[in-house]
Design a protein around this motif. Structure first.
Motif, PDB file in Angstrom:
ATOM      1  N   ALA A 265      33.835  26.142  33.526  1.00  0.00           N
ATOM      2  CA  ALA A 265      34.523  25.362  34.439  1.00  0.00           C
ATOM      3  C   ALA A 265      35.457  26.439  35.232  1.00  0.00           C
ATOM      4  CB  ALA A 265      35.448  24.443  33.852  1.00  0.00           C
ATOM      5  N   VAL A 266      35.736  26.378  36.684  1.00  0.00           N
ATOM      6  CA  VAL A 266      36.191  27.183  37.513  1.00  0.00           C
ATOM      7  C   VAL A 266      37.584  26.554  37.968  1.00  0.00           C
ATOM      8  CG1 VAL A 266      36.424  28.398  39.632  1.00  0.00           C
ATOM      9  CG2 VAL A 266      34.273  27.987  38.539  1.00  0.00           C
ATOM     10  N   ASN A 267      38.753  27.356  37.511  1.00  0.00           N
ATOM     11  CA  ASN A 267      40.145  26.989  37.831  1.00  0.00           C
ATOM     12  C   ASN A 267      40.338  27.199  39.337  1.00  0.00           C
ATOM     13  OD1 ASN A 267      42.912  27.118  38.308  1.00  0.00           O
ATOM     14  ND2 ASN A 267      43.205  27.238  36.085  1.00  0.00           N
ATOM     15  N   ASP A 268      40.699  26.339  40.015  1.00  0.00           N
ATOM     16  CA  ASP A 268      41.147  26.557  41.340  1.00  0.00           C
ATOM     17  C   ASP A 268      41.970  27.914  41.896  1.00  0.00           C
ATOM     18  OD1 ASP A 268      39.886  24.240  41.879  1.00  0.00           O
ATOM     19  OD2 ASP A 268      41.457  22.994  42.258  1.00  0.00           O
ATOM     20  N   LYS A 269      42.910  28.154  41.022  1.00  0.00           N
ATOM     21  CA  LYS A 269      43.617  29.248  41.109  1.00  0.00           C
ATOM     22  C   LYS A 269      42.840  30.741  41.371  1.00  0.00           C
ATOM     23  CE  LYS A 269      48.059  27.609  38.960  1.00  0.00           C
ATOM     24  NZ  LYS A 269      48.899  28.079  38.096  1.00  0.00           N
ATOM     25  N   ILE A 270      41.786  30.542  40.621  1.00  0.00           N
ATOM     26  CA  ILE A 270      40.929  31.972  40.484  1.00  0.00           C
ATOM     27  C   ILE A 270      40.010  32.244  41.938  1.00  0.00           C
ATOM     28  CG2 ILE A 270      38.647  31.285  39.947  1.00  0.00           C
ATOM     29  CD1 ILE A 270      40.412  33.859  37.883  1.00  0.00           C
ATOM     30  N   PHE A 271      40.275  31.281  42.904  1.00  0.00           N
ATOM     31  CA  PHE A 271      39.464  31.503  44.067  1.00  0.00           C
ATOM     32  C   PHE A 271      40.056  32.595  44.822  1.00  0.00           C
ATOM     33  CE2 PHE A 271      37.332  27.435  43.013  1.00  0.00           C
ATOM     34  CZ  PHE A 271      36.010  27.936  43.838  1.00  0.00           C
ATOM     35  N   MET A 272      41.476  32.763  44.875  1.00  0.00           N
ATOM     36  CA  MET A 272      42.137  33.667  45.614  1.00  0.00           C
ATOM     37  C   MET A 272      42.110  34.971  44.976  1.00  0.00           C
ATOM     38  SD  MET A 272      44.051  34.374  48.290  1.00  0.00           S
ATOM     39  CE  MET A 272      44.581  32.695  48.824  1.00  0.00           C
ATOM     40  N   ASP A 273      41.630  35.160  43.709  1.00  0.00           N
ATOM     41  CA  ASP A 273      41.794  36.446  43.054  1.00  0.00           C
ATOM     42  C   ASP A 273      40.408  36.914  43.516  1.00  0.00           C
ATOM     43  OD1 ASP A 273      44.253  36.541  41.294  1.00  0.00           O
ATOM     44  OD2 ASP A 273      43.346  34.390  40.843  1.00  0.00           O
ATOM     45  N   VAL A 274      39.263  36.134  43.498  1.00  0.00           N
ATOM     46  CA  VAL A 274      37.797  36.360  43.735  1.00  0.00           C
ATOM     47  C   VAL A 274      38.100  36.837  45.122  1.00  0.00           C
ATOM     48  CG1 VAL A 274      35.634  35.695  44.160  1.00  0.00           C
ATOM     49  CG2 VAL A 274      36.811  34.922  42.069  1.00  0.00           C
ATOM     50  N   ILE A 275      38.552  36.236  46.050  1.00  0.00           N
ATOM     51  CA  ILE A 275      38.748  36.603  47.548  1.00  0.00           C
ATOM     52  C   ILE A 275      39.310  37.972  47.643  1.00  0.00           C
ATOM     53  CG2 ILE A 275      39.767  36.120  49.866  1.00  0.00           C
ATOM     54  CD1 ILE A 275      39.199  33.023  48.965  1.00  0.00           C
ATOM     55  N   LEU A 276      40.287  38.267  46.770  1.00  0.00           N
ATOM     56  CA  LEU A 276      40.957  39.589  46.952  1.00  0.00           C
ATOM     57  C   LEU A 276      40.119  40.699  46.275  1.00  0.00           C
ATOM     58  CD1 LEU A 276      43.662  41.055  47.583  1.00  0.00           C
ATOM     59  CD2 LEU A 276      44.508  40.226  45.244  1.00  0.00           C
ATOM     60  N   MET A 277      39.222  40.206  45.152  1.00  0.00           N
ATOM     61  CA  MET A 277      38.400  41.229  44.762  1.00  0.00           C
ATOM     62  C   MET A 277      37.372  41.851  45.587  1.00  0.00           C
ATOM     63  SD  MET A 277      35.863  40.915  41.302  1.00  0.00           S
ATOM     64  CE  MET A 277      34.914  39.426  42.219  1.00  0.00           C
ATOM     65  N   ILE A 278      36.893  40.776  46.692  1.00  0.00           N
ATOM     66  CA  ILE A 278      35.928  41.272  47.467  1.00  0.00           C
ATOM     67  C   ILE A 278      36.917  42.037  48.777  1.00  0.00           C
ATOM     68  CG2 ILE A 278      34.605  40.140  49.475  1.00  0.00           C
ATOM     69  CD1 ILE A 278      34.031  37.734  47.648  1.00  0.00           C
ATOM     70  N   ALA A 279      37.793  41.495  49.400  1.00  0.00           N
ATOM     71  CA  ALA A 279      38.456  42.376  50.067  1.00  0.00           C
ATOM     72  C   ALA A 279      38.781  43.872  49.550  1.00  0.00           C
ATOM     73  CB  ALA A 279      39.755  41.823  50.408  1.00  0.00           C
ATOM     74  N   LEU A 280      39.525  43.889  48.272  1.00  0.00           N
ATOM     75  CA  LEU A 280      39.469  45.251  47.665  1.00  0.00           C
ATOM     76  C   LEU A 280      38.086  46.142  47.606  1.00  0.00           C
ATOM     77  CD1 LEU A 280      42.220  44.216  44.962  1.00  0.00           C
ATOM     78  CD2 LEU A 280      42.425  45.847  46.989  1.00  0.00           C
ATOM     79  N   THR A 281      37.110  45.466  47.306  1.00  0.00           N
ATOM     80  CA  THR A 281      35.891  46.287  47.348  1.00  0.00           C
ATOM     81  C   THR A 281      35.425  46.679  48.772  1.00  0.00           C
ATOM     82  OG1 THR A 281      34.954  44.503  45.673  1.00  0.00           O
ATOM     83  CG2 THR A 281      33.332  46.181  46.693  1.00  0.00           C
ATOM     84  N   ILE A 282      35.790  46.034  49.846  1.00  0.00           N
ATOM     85  CA  ILE A 282      35.379  46.392  51.137  1.00  0.00           C
ATOM     86  C   ILE A 282      36.506  47.668  51.453  1.00  0.00           C
ATOM     87  CG2 ILE A 282      35.825  45.859  53.596  1.00  0.00           C
ATOM     88  CD1 ILE A 282      35.238  42.857  52.598  1.00  0.00           C
ATOM     89  N   VAL A 283      37.661  47.461  51.014  1.00  0.00           N
ATOM     90  CA  VAL A 283      38.804  48.383  51.236  1.00  0.00           C
ATOM     91  C   VAL A 283      38.013  49.871  50.455  1.00  0.00           C
ATOM     92  CG1 VAL A 283      41.026  49.519  50.510  1.00  0.00           C
ATOM     93  CG2 VAL A 283      40.654  47.108  51.575  1.00  0.00           C
ATOM     94  N   LEU A 284      37.561  49.901  49.187  1.00  0.00           N
ATOM     95  CA  LEU A 284      36.990  50.829  48.383  1.00  0.00           C
ATOM     96  C   LEU A 284      35.914  51.461  49.266  1.00  0.00           C
ATOM     97  CD1 LEU A 284      36.817  52.582  46.036  1.00  0.00           C
ATOM     98  CD2 LEU A 284      35.416  50.844  45.000  1.00  0.00           C
ATOM     99  N   LEU A 285      35.126  50.530  49.704  1.00  0.00           N
ATOM    100  CA  LEU A 285      33.899  51.081  50.672  1.00  0.00           C
ATOM    101  C   LEU A 285      34.203  52.040  51.926  1.00  0.00           C
ATOM    102  CD1 LEU A 285      30.978  51.084  51.120  1.00  0.00           C
ATOM    103  CD2 LEU A 285      31.088  48.968  52.419  1.00  0.00           C
ATOM    104  N   ILE A 286      35.439  51.401  52.618  1.00  0.00           N
ATOM    105  CA  ILE A 286      36.225  52.052  53.842  1.00  0.00           C
ATOM    106  C   ILE A 286      36.707  53.535  53.342  1.00  0.00           C
ATOM    107  CG2 ILE A 286      37.835  51.955  55.506  1.00  0.00           C
ATOM    108  CD1 ILE A 286      37.379  48.791  55.424  1.00  0.00           C
ATOM    109  N   PHE A 287      37.351  53.439  52.416  1.00  0.00           N
ATOM    110  CA  PHE A 287      37.861  54.697  51.684  1.00  0.00           C
ATOM    111  C   PHE A 287      36.835  55.846  51.500  1.00  0.00           C
ATOM    112  CE2 PHE A 287      42.468  52.998  50.079  1.00  0.00           C
ATOM    113  CZ  PHE A 287      42.568  52.802  51.430  1.00  0.00           C
ATOM    114  N   SER A 288      35.771  55.237  50.899  1.00  0.00           N
ATOM    115  CA  SER A 288      34.772  55.961  50.478  1.00  0.00           C
ATOM    116  C   SER A 288      34.068  56.933  51.652  1.00  0.00           C
ATOM    117  CB  SER A 288      33.695  55.299  49.705  1.00  0.00           C
ATOM    118  OG  SER A 288      33.960  54.613  48.560  1.00  0.00           O
ATOM    119  N   ARG A 289      34.148  56.288  52.686  1.00  0.00           N
ATOM    120  CA  ARG A 289      33.481  57.055  54.042  1.00  0.00           C
ATOM    121  C   ARG A 289      34.383  57.960  54.622  1.00  0.00           C
ATOM    122  NH1 ARG A 289      29.184  54.460  56.129  1.00  0.00           N
ATOM    123  NH2 ARG A 289      28.251  52.642  55.013  1.00  0.00           N
ATOM    124  N   THR A 290      35.782  58.016  54.183  1.00  0.00           N
ATOM    125  CA  THR A 290      36.620  59.011  54.588  1.00  0.00           C
ATOM    126  C   THR A 290      36.122  60.469  53.941  1.00  0.00           C
ATOM    127  OG1 THR A 290      38.191  57.475  54.625  1.00  0.00           O
ATOM    128  CG2 THR A 290      38.940  59.843  54.741  1.00  0.00           C
TER     129      THR A 290
END
Length: 317
Positions: A265-290
Motif C-alpha cells: 500500500a502506498v502512503n500519499d506522503k511518499i509521492f513527493m519523495d519519489v518526485i524529488l528522487m526523480i528530480a535529483l537523478t536528473i540533477v545527477l545526470l546534468i552534473f555528470s555531463r560537466t
C-alpha cells in the motif's frame, strides 16, 4: 546496549567496505572488465543487501511504509550525500557510457515506480498499490539491465583478451577478501539498522519518518562507506558505479521482490519523495555531463541538498 551495538555496526561497515573495494577492484582486473561494471553489479548488489533484507521483511510483516520509505529514502541519500561526500573527497570521473545508459536507466526505473504506484490518478482506483504484477514488471526490467551489463562485460573481455593479468593478484585471496568484506558490511548494516530503529522508536518517531530517515540512512551506510573508500583509493568508477547500480537494484530488485511477496500500500506522503528522487537523478545526470566528472562543487551542492531534504521531511512528519 543499543548504542554500543550501533558503534560496533559502524566499525564493521568501515572495515568491511575497505576489504570489499580492494577485493572487487582486483576481481575486475582478473576478469579483464572495467571497474564500473563491477561497481554496477557485484558491489551494487552487495551494498543493496541491507535494503533488500529490511524491505522484504517489512513486506512480510505488512509494513509497506517501511519498505517504500526505505528504498526511496536510500536512493535520495545515495544521490545526494553519498555522491556528494565521495565527489568532495575525490572528483568522480564519469565514463560516457555511464551518462548515456546507466544513469538514464536509473531515471527510467524511478519514473516506472511513480507510474506504477499512481493507481488513483491513472486508473481511477480507490487506493494506490504496488501489486504483484508491478513487482514482476520491476523484476523484468532488472533482467533486461543485467542482460545489458553481461553483454557489455563480454565485449570488454573480447577487446582486452591479449592484456596480461598482474601476477601478484590471486583469485582465491581476492574472493575471500571480497566475501569477508561483504559479510562485515551486511552484518554491520543490520546492527546499525536494528539498533538505530530501536533508538528512534524510543524517541517517538513515526513509522514513515523512521523508514525515510533512520532505516534509509542505516541501510545506505554500506554504499556510503564503500563509495568513500573507493574515492579515497581513487577508484572513481567503483564509487559511482556502486551508487548508480544500487539505486537500480533498490527499485527493480528490492521493491520488485517485496511487491511480489506482498502487495505494498502506498502512503500519499511518499509521492513527493519519489518526485524529488526523480528530480535529483536528473540533477545527477546534468552534473555528470560537466567535463565528464562530478567535482567538489557539485559534491557540495548535493550534500547541502540532502540536509535541506532532511529538514523538510522532519518538519513534514
Amino acid at each position: 546496549m543499543a548504542y554500543i551495538l550501533l558503534i560496533v555496526g559502524f566499525a564493521l561497515l568501515i572495515k568491511g567496505a575497505d576489504l570489499f573495494v580492494d577485493g572487487s577492484s582486483n576481481i575486475a582486473k582478473l576478469l579483464r572488465v572495467p571497474s564500473i561494471l563491477i561497481g554496477l553489479t557485484i558491489v551494487a548488489f552487495g551494498t543493496s543487501s541491507p535494503e533488500a533484507t529490511v524491505s522484504i521483511i517489512a513486506a512480510l510483516e505488512g509494513s509497506a511504509d517501511v519498505s517504500l520509505g526505505n528504498v526511496v529514502g536510500s536512493n535520495i541519500f545515495n544521490i545526494t550525500l553519498v555522491v556528494g561526500v565521495a565527489a568532495f573527497l575525490y572528483p568522480l570521473r564519469v565514463e560516457s557510457e555511464t551518462i548515456r545508459k546507466e544513469i538514464p536507466f536509473t531515471l527510467l526505473a524511478s519514473a516506472a515506480l511513480l507510474i506504477l504506484m499512481s493507481d488513483i490518478s491513472l486508473q481511477g482506483s480507490t487506493s494506490n498499490l504496488l501489486t504483484r504484477s508491478d513487482g514482476f514488471i520491476f523484476l523484468l526490467f532488472l533482467s533486461i539491465f543485467m542482460y545489458y551489463i553481461i553483454e557489455l562485460g563480454l565485449k570488454s573481455r573480447k577487446d582486452t583478451a591479449g592484456d596480461p593479468v598482474p601476477e601478484n593478484i590471486k583469485w582465491g585471496k581476492n574472493i575471500v577478501i571480497t566475501v569477508l568484506g561483504l559479510a562485515a558490511i551486511i552484518f554491520g548494516g543490520n546492527l546499525v539498522v536494528k539498533n538505530g530503529t530501536e533508538i528512534a522508536y524510543s524517541l517517538g518517531m513515526s513509522e514513515t519518518l523512521v523508514g525515510l530517515t533512520i532505516i534509509a540512512i542505516g541501510t545506505s551506510l554500506p554504499e556510503l562507506v564503500t563509495s568513500i573508500s573507493a574515492a579515497l583509493k581513487k577508484e572513481s568508477e567503483i564509487a559511482l558505479g556502486n551508487i548508480v547500480g544500487s539505486n537500480i537494484f533498490n527499485i527493480l530488485f528490492v521493491l520488485g521482490a517485496s511487491a511480489t511477496i506482498s502487495p505494498l500500500a502506498v502512503n500519499d506522503k511518499i509521492f513527493m519523495d519519489v518526485i524529488l528522487m526523480i528530480a535529483l537523478t536528473i540533477v545527477l545526470l546534468i552534473f555528470s555531463r560537466t567535463n565528464f566528472k562530478i567535482g567538489k562543487r557539485e559534491g557540495a551542492v548535493l550534500g547541502i541538498a540532502y540536509i535541506i531534504y532532511m529538514a523538510y521531511i522532519i518538519i513534514r512528519n
